[in-house]
Design a protein around this motif. Structure first.
Motif, PDB file in Angstrom:
ATOM      1  N   ALA A 123       0.827  -1.213   0.000  1.00 21.85           N
ATOM      2  CA  ALA A 123       0.000   0.000   0.000  1.00 21.85           C
ATOM      3  C   ALA A 123       0.862   1.264   0.000  1.00 21.85           C
ATOM      4  CB  ALA A 123      -0.956   0.008   1.178  1.00 21.85           C
ATOM      5  N   ALA A 124       1.901   1.309   0.833  1.00 18.21           N
ATOM      6  CA  ALA A 124       2.736   2.512   0.888  1.00 18.21           C
ATOM      7  C   ALA A 124       3.504   2.739  -0.415  1.00 18.21           C
ATOM      8  CB  ALA A 124       3.673   2.470   2.096  1.00 18.21           C
ATOM      9  N   PRO A 125       4.181   1.724  -0.971  1.00 22.95           N
ATOM     10  CA  PRO A 125       4.886   2.006  -2.227  1.00 22.95           C
ATOM     11  C   PRO A 125       3.949   2.313  -3.396  1.00 22.95           C
ATOM     12  CG  PRO A 125       5.279  -0.270  -1.524  1.00 22.95           C
ATOM     13  CD  PRO A 125       4.534   0.411  -0.440  1.00 22.95           C
ATOM     14  N   VAL A 126       2.824   1.641  -3.459  1.00 23.07           N
ATOM     15  CA  VAL A 126       1.860   1.948  -4.524  1.00 23.07           C
ATOM     16  C   VAL A 126       1.296   3.350  -4.303  1.00 23.07           C
ATOM     17  CG1 VAL A 126      -0.403   1.336  -5.493  1.00 23.07           C
ATOM     18  CG2 VAL A 126       1.295  -0.448  -5.070  1.00 23.07           C
ATOM     19  N   GLY A 127       0.989   3.689  -3.056  1.00 16.41           N
ATOM     20  CA  GLY A 127       0.486   5.023  -2.752  1.00 16.41           C
ATOM     21  C   GLY A 127       1.502   6.111  -3.068  1.00 16.41           C
ATOM     22  N   GLY A 128       2.761   5.873  -2.722  1.00 17.22           N
ATOM     23  CA  GLY A 128       3.808   6.844  -3.031  1.00 17.22           C
ATOM     24  C   GLY A 128       3.993   7.032  -4.524  1.00 17.22           C
ATOM     25  N   THR A 129       3.954   5.931  -5.261  1.00 14.38           N
ATOM     26  CA  THR A 129       4.067   6.015  -6.721  1.00 14.38           C
ATOM     27  C   THR A 129       2.866   6.754  -7.311  1.00 14.38           C
ATOM     28  OG1 THR A 129       5.320   3.952  -6.743  1.00 14.38           O
ATOM     29  CG2 THR A 129       4.326   4.640  -8.825  1.00 14.38           C
ATOM     30  N   THR A 130       1.703   6.527  -6.754  1.00 14.85           N
ATOM     31  CA  THR A 130       0.491   7.209  -7.202  1.00 14.85           C
ATOM     32  C   THR A 130       0.591   8.712  -6.941  1.00 14.85           C
ATOM     33  OG1 THR A 130      -0.773   5.198  -6.767  1.00 14.85           O
ATOM     34  CG2 THR A 130      -2.030   7.219  -7.004  1.00 14.85           C
ATOM     35  N   LEU A 131       1.144   9.083  -5.787  1.00 14.55           N
ATOM     36  CA  LEU A 131       1.343  10.510  -5.499  1.00 14.55           C
ATOM     37  C   LEU A 131       2.304  11.131  -6.501  1.00 14.55           C
ATOM     38  CD1 LEU A 131       1.588  10.407  -1.600  1.00 14.55           C
ATOM     39  CD2 LEU A 131      -0.284  11.357  -2.962  1.00 14.55           C
ATOM     40  N   MET A 132       3.389  10.431  -6.825  1.00  5.77           N
ATOM     41  CA  MET A 132       4.336  10.960  -7.815  1.00  5.77           C
ATOM     42  C   MET A 132       3.676  11.107  -9.182  1.00  5.77           C
ATOM     43  SD  MET A 132       7.996   9.268  -6.871  1.00  5.77           S
ATOM     44  CE  MET A 132       7.480   7.643  -6.369  1.00  5.77           C
ATOM     45  N   ALA A 133       2.846  10.146  -9.550  1.00  2.00           N
ATOM     46  CA  ALA A 133       2.133  10.236 -10.834  1.00  2.00           C
ATOM     47  C   ALA A 133       1.184  11.432 -10.830  1.00  2.00           C
ATOM     48  CB  ALA A 133       1.369   8.944 -11.110  1.00  2.00           C
ATOM     49  N   GLY A 134       0.565  11.707  -9.689  1.00  2.21           N
ATOM     50  CA  GLY A 134      -0.288  12.891  -9.573  1.00  2.21           C
ATOM     51  C   GLY A 134       0.487  14.169  -9.811  1.00  2.21           C
ATOM     52  N   TRP A 135       1.694  14.243  -9.249  1.00  2.00           N
ATOM     53  CA  TRP A 135       2.526  15.430  -9.479  1.00  2.00           C
ATOM     54  C   TRP A 135       2.911  15.555 -10.944  1.00  2.00           C
ATOM     55  CZ3 TRP A 135       2.899  19.420  -6.440  1.00  2.00           C
ATOM     56  CH2 TRP A 135       2.665  19.268  -5.065  1.00  2.00           C
ATOM     57  N   LEU A 136       3.192  14.441 -11.591  1.00  2.00           N
ATOM     58  CA  LEU A 136       3.524  14.480 -13.020  1.00  2.00           C
ATOM     59  C   LEU A 136       2.338  14.993 -13.836  1.00  2.00           C
ATOM     60  CD1 LEU A 136       5.407  13.905 -15.406  1.00  2.00           C
ATOM     61  CD2 LEU A 136       4.551  11.550 -15.376  1.00  2.00           C
ATOM     62  N   LEU A 137       1.143  14.494 -13.540  1.00  2.00           N
ATOM     63  CA  LEU A 137      -0.041  14.953 -14.282  1.00  2.00           C
ATOM     64  C   LEU A 137      -0.335  16.428 -14.007  1.00  2.00           C
ATOM     65  CD1 LEU A 137      -2.486  11.926 -14.134  1.00  2.00           C
ATOM     66  CD2 LEU A 137      -0.979  12.638 -15.989  1.00  2.00           C
ATOM     67  N   LEU A 138      -0.129  16.863 -12.774  1.00  2.00           N
ATOM     68  CA  LEU A 138      -0.327  18.283 -12.480  1.00  2.00           C
ATOM     69  C   LEU A 138       0.674  19.125 -13.268  1.00  2.00           C
ATOM     70  CD1 LEU A 138      -1.911  20.381 -10.873  1.00  2.00           C
ATOM     71  CD2 LEU A 138      -0.256  20.071  -9.011  1.00  2.00           C
ATOM     72  N   PHE A 139       1.915  18.687 -13.315  1.00  2.00           N
ATOM     73  CA  PHE A 139       2.950  19.359 -14.106  1.00  2.00           C
ATOM     74  C   PHE A 139       2.526  19.456 -15.571  1.00  2.00           C
ATOM     75  CE2 PHE A 139       6.680  18.510 -16.856  1.00  2.00           C
ATOM     76  CZ  PHE A 139       7.376  19.700 -16.675  1.00  2.00           C
ATOM     77  N   LEU A 140       2.053  18.341 -16.132  1.00  2.00           N
ATOM     78  CA  LEU A 140       1.627  18.332 -17.531  1.00  2.00           C
ATOM     79  C   LEU A 140       0.425  19.248 -17.757  1.00  2.00           C
ATOM     80  CD1 LEU A 140       2.090  14.556 -18.394  1.00  2.00           C
ATOM     81  CD2 LEU A 140       3.527  16.490 -19.129  1.00  2.00           C
ATOM     82  N   SER A 141      -0.475  19.311 -16.769  1.00  2.00           N
ATOM     83  CA  SER A 141      -1.647  20.191 -16.919  1.00  2.00           C
ATOM     84  C   SER A 141      -1.237  21.656 -16.938  1.00  2.00           C
ATOM     85  CB  SER A 141      -2.667  19.930 -15.808  1.00  2.00           C
ATOM     86  OG  SER A 141      -2.305  20.551 -14.594  1.00  2.00           O
ATOM     87  N   ILE A 142      -0.117  21.961 -16.305  1.00  2.00           N
ATOM     88  CA  ILE A 142       0.381  23.341 -16.298  1.00  2.00           C
ATOM     89  C   ILE A 142       1.078  23.654 -17.627  1.00  2.00           C
ATOM     90  CG2 ILE A 142       2.043  24.896 -15.187  1.00  2.00           C
ATOM     91  CD1 ILE A 142       1.300  23.292 -12.548  1.00  2.00           C
ATOM     92  N   LEU A 143       1.821  22.675 -18.141  1.00  2.00           N
ATOM     93  CA  LEU A 143       2.491  22.876 -19.435  1.00  2.00           C
ATOM     94  C   LEU A 143       1.513  22.946 -20.592  1.00  2.00           C
ATOM     95  CD1 LEU A 143       5.645  20.572 -19.425  1.00  2.00           C
ATOM     96  CD2 LEU A 143       5.539  23.053 -19.185  1.00  2.00           C
ATOM     97  N   PHE A 144       0.452  22.149 -20.495  1.00  2.00           N
ATOM     98  CA  PHE A 144      -0.520  22.049 -21.587  1.00  2.00           C
ATOM     99  C   PHE A 144      -1.923  22.327 -21.071  1.00  2.00           C
ATOM    100  CE2 PHE A 144       2.932  18.966 -22.324  1.00  2.00           C
ATOM    101  CZ  PHE A 144       3.487  19.534 -23.464  1.00  2.00           C
ATOM    102  N   PRO A 145      -2.211  23.583 -20.676  1.00  2.00           N
ATOM    103  CA  PRO A 145      -3.540  23.891 -20.138  1.00  2.00           C
ATOM    104  C   PRO A 145      -4.600  23.794 -21.220  1.00  2.00           C
ATOM    105  CG  PRO A 145      -2.300  25.899 -20.451  1.00  2.00           C
ATOM    106  CD  PRO A 145      -1.355  24.762 -20.755  1.00  2.00           C
ATOM    107  N   ARG A 146      -5.828  23.628 -20.753  1.00  2.00           N
ATOM    108  CA  ARG A 146      -6.978  23.611 -21.668  1.00  2.00           C
ATOM    109  C   ARG A 146      -7.079  24.974 -22.331  1.00  2.00           C
ATOM    110  NH1 ARG A 146     -12.419  21.584 -19.201  1.00  2.00           N
ATOM    111  NH2 ARG A 146     -12.366  23.556 -18.121  1.00  2.00           N
ATOM    112  N   ARG A 147      -7.323  24.977 -23.579  1.00  2.00           N
ATOM    113  CA  ARG A 147      -7.436  26.231 -24.334  1.00  2.00           C
ATOM    114  C   ARG A 147      -8.814  26.859 -24.117  1.00  2.00           C
ATOM    115  NH1 ARG A 147      -2.623  26.048 -25.782  1.00  2.00           N
ATOM    116  NH2 ARG A 147      -1.735  24.832 -27.454  1.00  2.00           N
ATOM    117  N   SER A 148      -8.826  28.183 -23.932  1.00  2.00           N
ATOM    118  CA  SER A 148     -10.092  28.915 -23.815  1.00  2.00           C
ATOM    119  C   SER A 148     -10.755  28.958 -25.171  1.00  2.00           C
ATOM    120  CB  SER A 148      -9.851  30.345 -23.352  1.00  2.00           C
ATOM    121  OG  SER A 148      -9.082  30.362 -22.189  1.00  2.00           O
ATOM    122  N   ARG A 149     -12.086  28.966 -25.166  1.00  2.00           N
ATOM    123  CA  ARG A 149     -12.826  29.015 -26.438  1.00  2.00           C
ATOM    124  C   ARG A 149     -13.387  30.354 -26.667  1.00  2.00           C
ATOM    125  NH1 ARG A 149     -15.227  23.043 -27.026  1.00  2.00           N
ATOM    126  NH2 ARG A 149     -13.411  22.092 -26.188  1.00  2.00           N
TER     127      ARG A 149
END
Length: 123
Positions: free
Chosen positions: A97-123
């Motif tokens: 649970a702890a290693p899977v949870g830690g890896t999941t937290l790191m993946a969350g940070w990666l996705l947040l990073f990507l959302s900042i680099l590639f934000p949704r475009r305004s219409r």
């Protein structure tokens, strides 16, 4: 989803403060190694409560990547902190649970990073 991430973040913040109070005032009999484990989990708990609030604030611009990050932060917080608290406080082992949870937290940070680099475009 904005309100969901903010609500989960607020609950995580509430539970982190409650856990901090318990750690400061109610865990006197815990051995030093277990107490350090609780403190480490508590630090992760508090930081990820804040990032969930940030996901809520960012979700309208970050789109599905920010929402996916919020989901991963929620899952990772429960798995990682829950496993560490269970082991430190009750001696309950939750294998992987702890290693899977830690890896999941790191993946969350990666996705947040990507959302900042590639934000949704305004219409």
């Amino acid at each position: 989803m904005q309100r969901l991430w903010m609500a989960i973040g607020a609950l995580a913040g509430l539970s982190a403060v409650a856990m901090a109070a318990m750690t400061a005032h109610g865990l006197d009999g815990l051995d030093p190694a277990a107490l350090q484990m609780v403190r480490n989990a508590l630090e992760m708990h508090g930081w990820h409560a804040l990032v969930l609030l940030a996901c809520g604030l960012w979700a309208s611009r970050g789109g599905w990547l920010a929402d996916a990050a919020g989901a991963l932060f929620t899952i990772g917080l429960v798995l990682f902190c829950g496993a560490v608290y269970a082991l430190a406080l009750d001696g309950i082992r939750v294998p992987l649970a702890a290693p899977v949870g830690g890896t999941t937290l790191m993946a969350g940070w990666l996705l947040l990073f990507l959302s900042i680099l590639f934000p949704r475009r305004s219409r």
